[in-house]
Design a protein around this motif. Structure first.
Motif, short mmCIF file in Angstrom:
data_model
loop_
_atom_site.label_atom_id
_atom_site.label_comp_id
_atom_site.label_asym_id
_atom_site.label_seq_id
_atom_site.Cartn_x
_atom_site.Cartn_y
_atom_site.Cartn_z
N ALA A 101 -106.85 -8.26 -9.13
CA ALA A 101 -106.38 -6.87 -9.21
C ALA A 101 -106.25 -6.24 -7.82
CB ALA A 101 -107.31 -6.05 -10.09
N SER A 102 -105.63 -6.96 -6.90
CA SER A 102 -105.60 -6.51 -5.51
C SER A 102 -104.23 -6.09 -5.01
CB SER A 102 -106.15 -7.59 -4.58
OG SER A 102 -105.37 -8.78 -4.67
N VAL A 103 -103.15 -6.43 -5.73
CA VAL A 103 -101.81 -6.11 -5.24
C VAL A 103 -101.04 -5.33 -6.30
CG1 VAL A 103 -101.75 -8.14 -3.74
CG2 VAL A 103 -100.76 -8.28 -6.03
N ASP A 104 -100.09 -4.54 -5.82
CA ASP A 104 -99.27 -3.72 -6.72
C ASP A 104 -98.04 -4.47 -7.22
OD1 ASP A 104 -100.56 -0.91 -6.39
OD2 ASP A 104 -100.29 -1.63 -4.33
N VAL A 105 -97.54 -5.40 -6.40
CA VAL A 105 -96.33 -6.16 -6.76
C VAL A 105 -96.52 -7.61 -6.35
CG1 VAL A 105 -93.88 -6.53 -6.22
CG2 VAL A 105 -94.74 -4.20 -6.55
N VAL A 106 -96.14 -8.51 -7.24
CA VAL A 106 -95.97 -9.92 -6.89
C VAL A 106 -94.46 -10.16 -6.78
CG1 VAL A 106 -96.10 -12.27 -7.76
CG2 VAL A 106 -98.10 -10.78 -7.91
N ALA A 107 -94.03 -10.68 -5.64
CA ALA A 107 -92.61 -10.91 -5.41
C ALA A 107 -92.36 -12.39 -5.16
CB ALA A 107 -92.13 -10.09 -4.22
N VAL A 108 -91.24 -12.87 -5.67
CA VAL A 108 -90.84 -14.27 -5.47
C VAL A 108 -89.36 -14.29 -5.13
CG1 VAL A 108 -90.72 -16.59 -6.43
CG2 VAL A 108 -92.53 -15.02 -7.18
N GLY A 109 -89.01 -15.01 -4.07
CA GLY A 109 -87.60 -15.19 -3.72
C GLY A 109 -87.09 -16.50 -4.30
N ARG A 110 -86.47 -17.33 -3.44
CA ARG A 110 -85.87 -18.58 -3.91
C ARG A 110 -86.91 -19.69 -3.98
NH1 ARG A 110 -81.25 -16.84 0.06
NH2 ARG A 110 -82.91 -17.20 1.55
N ALA A 111 -88.01 -19.43 -4.71
CA ALA A 111 -89.09 -20.42 -4.73
C ALA A 111 -89.63 -20.68 -6.13
CB ALA A 111 -90.24 -19.95 -3.83
N LEU A 112 -89.21 -19.89 -7.11
CA LEU A 112 -89.82 -19.98 -8.43
C LEU A 112 -89.70 -21.37 -9.04
CD1 LEU A 112 -91.17 -18.10 -10.60
CD2 LEU A 112 -88.90 -17.96 -11.67
N HIS A 113 -88.62 -22.08 -8.75
CA HIS A 113 -88.41 -23.39 -9.35
C HIS A 113 -89.36 -24.45 -8.80
CE1 HIS A 113 -85.78 -22.89 -5.88
NE2 HIS A 113 -85.78 -24.19 -5.71
N TRP A 114 -90.10 -24.14 -7.72
CA TRP A 114 -91.08 -25.08 -7.19
C TRP A 114 -92.46 -24.88 -7.82
CZ3 TRP A 114 -88.40 -28.64 -5.35
CH2 TRP A 114 -87.33 -28.42 -4.49
N PHE A 115 -92.65 -23.83 -8.59
CA PHE A 115 -93.98 -23.49 -9.09
C PHE A 115 -94.26 -24.15 -10.43
CE2 PHE A 115 -93.46 -19.00 -7.01
CZ PHE A 115 -93.46 -19.60 -5.76
N ASN A 116 -95.53 -24.43 -10.67
CA ASN A 116 -96.01 -24.82 -12.00
C ASN A 116 -96.31 -23.53 -12.75
OD1 ASN A 116 -97.55 -25.47 -14.24
ND2 ASN A 116 -98.81 -26.99 -13.19
N LEU A 117 -95.39 -23.11 -13.61
CA LEU A 117 -95.50 -21.79 -14.21
C LEU A 117 -96.71 -21.66 -15.13
CD1 LEU A 117 -91.86 -20.63 -14.99
CD2 LEU A 117 -93.31 -20.16 -13.01
N GLU A 118 -97.16 -22.77 -15.73
CA GLU A 118 -98.33 -22.68 -16.59
C GLU A 118 -99.55 -22.24 -15.81
OE1 GLU A 118 -99.02 -26.22 -18.78
OE2 GLU A 118 -97.13 -26.11 -19.91
N ALA A 119 -99.62 -22.59 -14.53
CA ALA A 119 -100.73 -22.16 -13.68
C ALA A 119 -100.39 -20.92 -12.88
CB ALA A 119 -101.13 -23.29 -12.73
N THR A 120 -99.11 -20.72 -12.59
CA THR A 120 -98.68 -19.63 -11.72
C THR A 120 -98.76 -18.27 -12.41
OG1 THR A 120 -97.25 -20.99 -10.35
CG2 THR A 120 -96.69 -18.67 -10.50
N LEU A 121 -98.27 -18.19 -13.64
CA LEU A 121 -98.22 -16.88 -14.30
C LEU A 121 -99.62 -16.30 -14.54
CD1 LEU A 121 -95.22 -17.42 -16.75
CD2 LEU A 121 -95.26 -16.22 -14.55
N PRO A 122 -100.61 -17.09 -14.96
CA PRO A 122 -101.97 -16.52 -15.03
C PRO A 122 -102.49 -16.06 -13.67
CG PRO A 122 -101.84 -18.51 -16.34
CD PRO A 122 -100.56 -18.43 -15.57
N GLU A 123 -102.13 -16.76 -12.60
CA GLU A 123 -102.54 -16.33 -11.27
C GLU A 123 -101.87 -15.01 -10.89
OE1 GLU A 123 -104.36 -16.91 -7.28
OE2 GLU A 123 -104.84 -17.08 -9.42
#
Length: 256
Positions: A101-123
């Protein structure tokens, strides 16, 4: 090669030739949606050299640039010397190292396709303050539009994983809304064009993760194929490609 190392050896081309975001195009959209305030803290995930961070810095925000690739972090630091509003942090989308609970916005540019979304979205949900926003955007050539765009995709296909082209890799962007059910989802696309001479086209292509690096066996046929593409479609020494801004903002369902 891990996703973290995909851009090792490509950073100089990335800095010099990759398409940059224009704050004068992006910021009015975010402000219209009321998803960005100047005093908010932004976590730019997969920040690379800081191209998306620059948009938020132009808005007066403080930015935490989270980037796992050492060469990218070094370039980001060199491009933003002594900027008090930017902190560069070694971390991944799946493990940012940021407090809950430390940031107001999470931003992602041209990198989302490199992420493991099952682990990324909870983070993302963990580090966001209650009712915080997730902003995901991209800018660059379209996969469709002009004949030149379609032919460029055809040129790239043999050099992508299993020869499947970029559509498979980028399919995650088309399913983005599935991860944010509900009414608090904004989407906007802004078309345009860009004109590239040979040096710009070659540099942009070398910045892509699927491009063979100079010195590898595939590089000579890759460059020869790119040369044939340029010679086929250039007019007065330039290639014109259709571009697109793809801007999204969403909130997680707070009931979950």
């Amino acid at each position: 090669m891990s996703n973290t190392e995909k851009f090792t050896g490509r950073v100089s081309a990335y800095v010099a030739y990759r398409e940059r975001y224009d704050p004068e195009i992006v910021l009015p959209v975010l402000r219209e949606w009321r998803v960005l305030e100047p005093d908010w803290l932004i976590a730019d995930i997969g920040a690379g050299t800081g191209m998306l961070s620059d948009v938020f810095l132009a808005s007066g925000n403080r930015v935490l640039a989270i980037e796992p690739n050492a060469e990218m972090r070094q370039a980001c630091a060199q491009l933003h010397p002594a900027n008090p509003n930017l902190s560069i942090i070694d971390g991944t989308a799946e493990a940012t190292g940021l407090a809950s609970a430390s940031v107001d916005v999470v931003a992602v540019g041209r990198a989302l396709h490199w992420f493991n979304l099952e682990a990324t979205l909870p983070e993302f949900r963990r580090i966001l303050k209650p009712n915080g926003w997730v902003i995901i955007l991209a800018f660059g050539r379209s996969k469709e539009g002009r004949e030149e765009n379609i032919a460029y995709e055809d040129f790239l296909r043999p050099f992508t994983q299993d020869g499947e082209g970029t559509r498979v890799t980028y399919a995650v962007y088309q399913r983005l809304k599935d991860h944010f059910p509900g009414d608090e989802f904004h989407h906007k696309e802004i078309p345009g064009e860009m004109s590239l001479d040979w040096d710009a086209l070659r540099g942009l292509t070398l910045s892509l993760s699927h491009a063979p690096l100079p010195g590898t066996p595939q590089f000579a046929p890759f460059e020869a194929s790119l040369t044939r593409y340029f010679d086929r479609y250039q007019q007065d020494g330039r290639i014109t490609l259709t571009t697109r801004y793809w801007i999204n903002a969403a909130r997680f369902n707070q009931a979950l």
